[in-house]
Write an enzyme that holds these catalytic residues in place. Sequence first.
Site, PDB file in Angstrom:
ATOM      1  N   SER A  13      54.943  16.272  40.112  1.00  0.00           N
ATOM      2  CA  SER A  13      56.288  16.043  40.350  1.00  0.00           C
ATOM      3  C   SER A  13      56.474  15.238  41.705  1.00  0.00           C
ATOM      4  CB  SER A  13      57.274  17.164  40.075  1.00  0.00           C
ATOM      5  OG  SER A  13      56.833  18.184  41.237  1.00  0.00           O
ATOM      6  N   ASN A  14      55.639  15.640  42.648  1.00  0.00           N
ATOM      7  CA  ASN A  14      55.460  15.110  43.902  1.00  0.00           C
ATOM      8  C   ASN A  14      55.361  13.623  43.840  1.00  0.00           C
ATOM      9  OD1 ASN A  14      56.208  16.920  46.533  1.00  0.00           O
ATOM     10  ND2 ASN A  14      55.014  18.229  45.096  1.00  0.00           N
ATOM     11  N   MET A  87      43.866  20.021  43.609  1.00  0.00           N
ATOM     12  CA  MET A  87      43.337  21.499  43.852  1.00  0.00           C
ATOM     13  C   MET A  87      41.859  21.367  44.006  1.00  0.00           C
ATOM     14  SD  MET A  87      46.228  22.992  43.941  1.00  0.00           S
ATOM     15  CE  MET A  87      47.493  23.693  43.606  1.00  0.00           C
ATOM     16  N   ARG A  88      41.380  20.663  44.882  1.00  0.00           N
ATOM     17  CA  ARG A  88      40.197  20.484  45.276  1.00  0.00           C
ATOM     18  C   ARG A  88      39.814  20.262  46.649  1.00  0.00           C
ATOM     19  NH1 ARG A  88      36.276  20.263  41.407  1.00  0.00           N
ATOM     20  NH2 ARG A  88      37.603  20.205  39.970  1.00  0.00           N
ATOM     21  N   ILE A  90      38.421  18.286  49.794  1.00  0.00           N
ATOM     22  CA  ILE A  90      37.962  16.939  50.017  1.00  0.00           C
ATOM     23  C   ILE A  90      36.604  17.060  50.737  1.00  0.00           C
ATOM     24  CG2 ILE A  90      38.248  14.691  51.133  1.00  0.00           C
ATOM     25  CD1 ILE A  90      40.348  14.930  48.850  1.00  0.00           C
ATOM     26  N   HIS A 106      51.637  21.662  51.332  1.00  0.00           N
ATOM     27  CA  HIS A 106      51.180  22.890  50.896  1.00  0.00           C
ATOM     28  C   HIS A 106      52.464  23.825  50.906  1.00  0.00           C
ATOM     29  CE1 HIS A 106      48.803  26.438  50.299  1.00  0.00           C
ATOM     30  NE2 HIS A 106      49.589  26.851  50.877  1.00  0.00           N
TER      31      HIS A 106
HETATM   32  C1  GAR Z   1      53.099  21.488  45.000  1.00  0.00           C
HETATM   33  O1  GAR Z   1      54.006  22.618  45.412  1.00  0.00           O
HETATM   34  C2  GAR Z   1      52.251  21.429  46.434  1.00  0.00           C
HETATM   35  O2  GAR Z   1      52.879  21.876  47.437  1.00  0.00           O
HETATM   36  C3  GAR Z   1      51.057  22.408  45.858  1.00  0.00           C
HETATM   37  O3  GAR Z   1      50.912  22.091  44.600  1.00  0.00           O
HETATM   38  C4  GAR Z   1      52.239  21.882  44.066  1.00  0.00           C
HETATM   39  C5  GAR Z   1      52.183  20.537  43.250  1.00  0.00           C
HETATM   40  O4  GAR Z   1      53.267  20.207  42.399  1.00  0.00           O
HETATM   41  N1  GAR Z   1      49.979  22.479  46.600  1.00  0.00           N
HETATM   42  C6  GAR Z   1      49.050  23.350  46.823  1.00  0.00           C
HETATM   43  O5  GAR Z   1      49.105  24.467  46.750  1.00  0.00           O
HETATM   44  C7  GAR Z   1      47.770  22.875  47.729  1.00  0.00           C
HETATM   45  N2  GAR Z   1      47.341  23.935  48.293  1.00  0.00           N
HETATM   46  P1  GAR Z   1      53.311  18.950  41.687  1.00  0.00           P
HETATM   47  O6  GAR Z   1      52.114  18.664  40.958  1.00  0.00           O
HETATM   48  O7  GAR Z   1      54.413  19.055  40.492  1.00  0.00           O
HETATM   49  O8  GAR Z   1      53.503  17.806  42.620  1.00  0.00           O
END
Ligand code: GAR
Length: 195
Positions: A13-14, A87-88, A90, A106
């Site tokens: 979604s981001n 989720m990995r 770098i 985050h």
């Molecule tokens: C987001 O809320 C982002 O902040 C989080 O994963 C979600 C992805 O949402 N990231 C982390 O937790 C990183 N440690 P999305 O796939 O809908 O953009």
Amino acid sequence: MKRVAVFASGNGSNFNSIVEGEDESYQVALLFSDQPQSYALTRAIDIGVKSESLSPKDYPDKLAYEADLLALLIRNHIDFIVLAGYMRLIGPTILKYYKDKIVNIHPSLLPEFPGLNAIGQALDAGVRETGVTIHYVDEGMDTGPIIKQEKVLIEKADTYESLQKKVQKVEHRLYPETLKELLRKDEVVAEASVN
Ligand code: GAR
């Protein structure tokens, strides 16, 4: 205009909101996923953004995986990397080549609640507020210099779903906004150093 690669492992979604926020400062030239089945890849196809996927499982180790990933980024003339639910960690190969050119988002006010399930961690801790952090990426997990933070209040009635919705609403506005600021500034510095 900077050519940006968005890295996503899941929903994406981001990624979507970053594409919607494109202007003269940046263009999303690539969606990369480490999960060949991720919904982010489907979104990229739907909205016509080039997408690629490499699965770390197909490589003997992280060095080999990142060597291929780096080649992919260079082939696509990528200037800047935006992690959006990637989720990995770098590794050194990418970090060295893209020094100070990788950012992450985050769903907490770092250094509070790093790692997985930041929203659940905040609810379990019983705190009254959490939020969103955008930061430069270093070798750590959700560490690296903070660029921007915004608070989200937690109400008594909040569930995981309602809080996630509030946090993501902030993310979807804050990430494209911040990227524009960063990459516009970057452009000015680059032009200044040419003259
Ligand atoms: C987001 O809320 C982002 O902040 C989080 O994963 C979600 C992805 O949402 N990231 C982390 O937790 C990183 N440690 P999305 O796939 O809908 O953009």
